[in-house]
Design an enzyme around this catalytic site. Structure first.
Site, short mmCIF file in Angstrom:
data_model
loop_
_atom_site.label_atom_id
_atom_site.label_comp_id
_atom_site.label_asym_id
_atom_site.label_seq_id
_atom_site.Cartn_x
_atom_site.Cartn_y
_atom_site.Cartn_z
CG HIS A 129 -1.96 -0.96 1.31
ND1 HIS A 129 -2.17 -1.74 2.43
CD2 HIS A 129 -2.91 -1.33 0.41
CE1 HIS A 129 -3.19 -2.54 2.21
NE2 HIS A 129 -3.66 -2.31 0.99
CE LYS B 32 -10.90 -7.29 1.28
NZ LYS B 32 -9.87 -6.29 0.94
NE ARG C 70 -2.32 -8.05 -4.33
CZ ARG C 70 -3.23 -8.19 -3.41
NH1 ARG C 70 -2.98 -7.83 -2.18
NH2 ARG C 70 -4.41 -8.71 -3.68
CB SER D 130 -4.50 -6.44 4.05
OG SER D 130 -3.88 -5.22 3.75
#
Length: 171
Positions: A22, A46, A96, A134
């Site tokens: 990040h 989440k 990513r 994360s």
């Protein structure tokens, strides 16, 4: 002579926790705009380890020292509505891997349908940071693994403390 329009970008995410990946996108994204608004939100799919307020404070602290105008703001709305309220002309997203691209491509298309005045810009994460997620950092921490390669020392310490609290609640 009129003032040039301020270029505002929004970098949205849950940042639970904020990772080195990040931070890479924040540093690089901040160079592309006059003001970078980091939008901290909850993702209904989440389970956050930290509250929105804790995550905002974490992001603010980690961004100290970046020589750019950065605002950290909580939001709980459609991203395009949030971006419009912030006066943003661009959404900054980090990529990513190929799996990220499929999701982000679909999201960018939907967002364009909602508001075609706001562009989405994708930044590839630094190669050394591409595997960091994360969700995986939290999982590693919950099982007692070493997360210092993925987050700053301060965030690592906060996560270790949070895992202890979670462990006490679970016993």
């Amino acid at each position: 002579m009129t003032e040039p329009k301020l270029r505002v970008g929004v970098y949205p995410g849950t940042f639970d926790p904020i990772t080195l990946g990040h931070m890479d996108i924040i540093r690089r994204g901040a160079k592309l705009v006059d003001r970078l608004v980091i939008g901290v939100t909850n993702n209904p799919s989440k389970s956050p380890m930290f509250t929105v307020e804790e995550r905002m404070e974490m992001v603010r602290r980690e961004c100290t020292g970046i020589d750019s105008e950065i605002r950290v703001v909580a939001f709980n709305s459609l991203l395009m509505d949030f971006a419009e309220r912030e006066g943003a002309g661009v959404i900054i997203r980090g990529l990513r891997a190929v799996a990220d691209f499929e999701y982000e491509y679909q999201m960018a298309g939907m967002n364009q349908q909602l508001n075609s005045r706001i562009e989405t810009v994708f930044l590839m994460a630094d190669v050394s940071l591409q595997p960091i997620a994360s969700r995986l950092v939290k999982e590693i921490a919950l099982f007692g693994g070493d997360i210092r390669k993925f987050v700053t020392p301060t965030v690592s310490n906060e996560m270790v403390e949070r895992v202890k609290i979670i462990g006490r609640k679970g016993s």
